[in-house]
Design an enzyme around this catalytic site. Structure first.
Site, PDB file in Angstrom:
ATOM      1  CE  LYS A 157      -0.573   0.250   5.044  1.00  0.00           C
ATOM      2  NZ  LYS A 157      -0.036   1.610   5.228  1.00  0.00           N
ATOM      3  CG  MET A 201      -0.194   8.105  11.669  1.00  0.00           C
ATOM      4  SD  MET A 201       1.346   8.786  11.017  1.00  0.00           S
ATOM      5  CE  MET A 201       2.522   7.519  11.415  1.00  0.00           C
ATOM      6  CB  CYS A 202      -1.100   2.490   8.855  1.00  0.00           C
ATOM      7  SG  CYS A 202      -0.056   3.554   7.833  1.00  0.00           S
ATOM      8  CB  VAL A 203      -3.411   0.735  13.505  1.00  0.00           C
ATOM      9  CG1 VAL A 203      -4.478   0.041  14.350  1.00  0.00           C
ATOM     10  CG2 VAL A 203      -2.180  -0.166  13.387  1.00  0.00           C
ATOM     11  CB  THR A 219      -6.427  -0.093   8.091  1.00  0.00           C
ATOM     12  OG1 THR A 219      -5.332   0.415   7.313  1.00  0.00           O
ATOM     13  CG2 THR A 219      -6.889  -1.420   7.519  1.00  0.00           C
TER      14      THR A 219
END
Length: 198
Positions: A88, A120-122, A125
């Site tokens: 990603k 952020m990403c956790v 998503t």
């Protein structure tokens, strides 16, 4: 595993890459995070739950720049019908990737999210998974981040544990935020196109 574990059909392992969990740039308590992530992956594999490793392609010069040592996934992947890697370029693991199609194709309705970075990403998503109608379980001790540096006139250093707690709190009204990774259980997807369907 807890006697009252919340069962899910998929595990998203977000950006557990060498730049963030090994060497001088390792997150606080990276070793503990890795132990709990290994346990989640092992238990998911045992029952045929879907395991998806998200791998971030960072910008040139970043610690996770593609094909540099820091970009490599830290934990081994057992690639096959129920385990895969999705690369990603955004915080949100669903944005411009095949993740949504993979989950829906397997008949997944519930999933757990672990990894980094918490805020952020956790979180990004997990938010999209919730918006798409998935039941999301976020084990508090299986996601992590760095301290946020001090900002003059705004705040002192914000410890990583506080950042992770706030990130989970921000979605706790919609997601199931558990205390421990051991509170997550796994089951194989039962949809007609799931990898384990007869």
């Amino acid at each position: 595993m807890s006697n009252h574990a919340i069962p899910v059909e998929a595990l998203l392992v977000v950006d557990v890459q060498d730049a963030a969990v090994a060497g001088d740039g390792a997150l606080p308590n990276a070793a503990g995070l890795l132990d709990r992530t290994r346990d989640l992956i092992a238990r998911a594999r045992r029952v045929g739950a879907l395991v998806v490793h998200l791998q971030n392609d960072g910008q040139p010069g970043a610690g996770d720049e593609p094909h540099t040592p820091g970009w490599e996934l830290h934990l081994p992947v057992e690639a096959g019908p129920t385990e895969t890697v999705i690369r990603k370029t955004h915080d949100d693991g669903f944005k411009e990737t095949a993740l949504g199609d993979l989950l829906s194709g397997a008949g997944v309705r519930s999933l757990a999210v672990c990894g980094l970075m918490s805020e952020m990403c956790v979180q990004a998503t997990a938010r999209t998974a919730l918006a798409l109608g998935y039941r999301v379980v976020l084990p508090h001790d299986a996601h992590a981040t760095h301290d946020i540096p001090a900002a003059p006139g705004i705040s002192g250093v914000i410890p990583a544990a506080v950042v992770s707690r706030v990130a989970a709190w921000a979605i706790s009204g919609d997601a199931d935020v558990t205390t421990q990774a051991s509170d997550v259980g796994f089951t194989a997807p039962s949809g007609p196109n799931s990898p384990t369907a007869a």
